[in-house]
Scaffold this active site. Structure first.
Site, mmCIF file in Angstrom:
data_model
loop_
_atom_site.group_PDB
_atom_site.id
_atom_site.type_symbol
_atom_site.label_atom_id
_atom_site.label_comp_id
_atom_site.label_asym_id
_atom_site.label_seq_id
_atom_site.Cartn_x
_atom_site.Cartn_y
_atom_site.Cartn_z
ATOM 1 N N ALA A 31 28.781 39.722 30.300
ATOM 2 C CA ALA A 31 29.275 40.906 29.364
ATOM 3 C C ALA A 31 29.678 40.463 28.101
ATOM 4 O O ALA A 31 30.595 40.793 27.469
ATOM 5 C CB ALA A 31 30.158 41.845 29.866
ATOM 6 N N HIS A 33 30.254 39.185 24.192
ATOM 7 C CA HIS A 33 30.356 39.604 22.736
ATOM 8 C C HIS A 33 30.525 38.628 21.773
ATOM 9 O O HIS A 33 30.558 37.343 22.244
ATOM 10 C CB HIS A 33 31.641 40.661 22.746
ATOM 11 C CG HIS A 33 32.898 39.996 23.310
ATOM 12 N ND1 HIS A 33 33.676 38.797 22.963
ATOM 13 C CD2 HIS A 33 33.844 40.115 24.586
ATOM 14 C CE1 HIS A 33 34.525 38.567 23.594
ATOM 15 N NE2 HIS A 33 34.566 39.281 24.633
ATOM 16 N N GLU A 34 30.847 39.081 20.623
ATOM 17 C CA GLU A 34 30.864 37.862 19.631
ATOM 18 C C GLU A 34 32.153 36.790 19.930
ATOM 19 O O GLU A 34 31.829 35.671 19.483
ATOM 20 C CB GLU A 34 31.253 38.600 18.218
ATOM 21 C CG GLU A 34 30.050 39.064 17.495
ATOM 22 C CD GLU A 34 29.129 37.974 17.099
ATOM 23 O OE1 GLU A 34 29.479 37.038 16.468
ATOM 24 O OE2 GLU A 34 27.850 38.212 17.236
ATOM 25 N N HIS A 36 32.633 35.354 22.795
ATOM 26 C CA HIS A 36 32.047 34.229 23.632
ATOM 27 C C HIS A 36 31.028 33.481 22.739
ATOM 28 O O HIS A 36 30.898 32.356 22.826
ATOM 29 C CB HIS A 36 31.264 35.068 24.754
ATOM 30 C CG HIS A 36 32.092 35.866 25.829
ATOM 31 N ND1 HIS A 36 32.004 37.167 25.760
ATOM 32 C CD2 HIS A 36 32.716 35.248 26.673
ATOM 33 C CE1 HIS A 36 32.562 37.658 26.867
ATOM 34 N NE2 HIS A 36 33.267 36.409 27.326
#
Ligand code: PAF
Length: 285
Positions: A31, A33-34, A36
């Site tokens: 899942a 997002h920026e 990560h």
């Protein structure tokens, strides 16, 4: 990018890549997002090849927690990682990670106690166990983790030192600064649980944290500043605050006020279906 889910295939694939230079590992539960992706970019700045693992680790979820609801978006995540130039997506099945008969647990005392360790019994055993396995599976030169999970980072550093994973033997561990939305909310896969109105209310958490830090850095004791933080987030629509504590940034020892070493304000609070965690630096006096 290769997506692999069996350990023998991972080892075969990584073996020649190691000749090119350093290998970095970014462990995740997907899942993405920026936040990560910022870890992946930081990894690329330091290593020739980047392995990202995606594994929703059942051993770090309690019986009544969100294991089943945790967002799983492997195809979307894989496309994002391919766009970032990742060499390998390591996405083991639960059976590959914990084959039938699996019986070993890694448990770190001290830094794992209290905070999320108190609110989520067994959570950090699950984290330490899976991260130890990931380190053995990938054998990276460097592993990167988000600072948003400050206590997790402390647990992993302790585990890596104690079990001799750290340099010069295997892995250097790098914490990467928390990525925030434009309004200040820390990025998290669990933000996806928030409704629009809860998302709007959630900004009260980083705001109240900054206000508490200003008071503590001004010389006030932590207790009244943290009580005010708690009432501010409850008035904004949070259901409860699991904890809001001032701790020594390195040892995680409780601090009654700002001291001579860097502090960390560490908070977990519940809103709707989400349990949000965050932490911020408190300057020494
Ligand atoms: O921070 C996470 O996403 C997880 O706790 C980790 C480190 C990947 C272990 O499952």
């Amino acid at each position: 990018m290769q997506t692999l889910n069996q350990l023998s295939a991972l080892r075969d694939y990584l073996s020649p890549l190691r000749q090119d230079g350093a290998l970095a590992l970014v462990p995740t539960m997907g899942a993405l997002h920026e936040g990560h992706l910022s870890l992946v970019r930081e990894a690329h700045a330091r290593a020739a090849h980047v392995v990202v693992s995606i594994f929703v680790n059942p051993r770090q979820f309690g019986a009544n927690e969100d294991l089943d609801a945790y967002p799983r978006q492997l195809a979307r995540d894989a496309a994002l990682l391919a766009g970032e130039g990742v060499s390998v997506l390591w996405a083991p099945t639960a059976e590959a990670m914990y084959p039938s008969g699996y019986a070993t647990n890694v448990s770190v005392s001290g830094v794992s106690e209290g905070l999320c360790g108190g609110a989520r019994p067994g959570h950090f055993d699950g984290v330490a166990t899976v991260v130890a396995k990931l380190f053995n599976q990938v054998q990276p030169d460097i592993a990167l983790f988000g600072e948003k999970d400050w206590q997790q980072l402390a647990v992993i550093r302790r585990m890596a030192r104690d079990l001799d994973f750290t340099r010069p033997h295997v892995t250097a561990i790098l914490g990467v600064e928390t990525m925030r939305e434009p309004d200040g909310l820390a990025m998290s896969s669990r933000n996806a649980y928030l409704t629009a109105s809860q998302r709007a209310a959630a900004v009260a958490l980083p705001r109240a944290m900054r206000q508490a830090i200003a008071r503590i850095e001004d010389g006030e004791p932590a207790a009244p500043a943290l009580a005010e933080l708690e009432s501010a987030v409850i008035s904004a629509g949070f259901a409860s605050v699991d904890y809001a504590e001032l701790r020594d940034a390195d040892t995680l020892a409780p601090m009654p006020a700002a001291g001579s070493t860097p502090g960390r304000l560490i908070v977990a609070a519940r809103i709707g279906k989400a349990r949000l965690i965050d932490n911020m630096a408190v300057a020494p006096v």
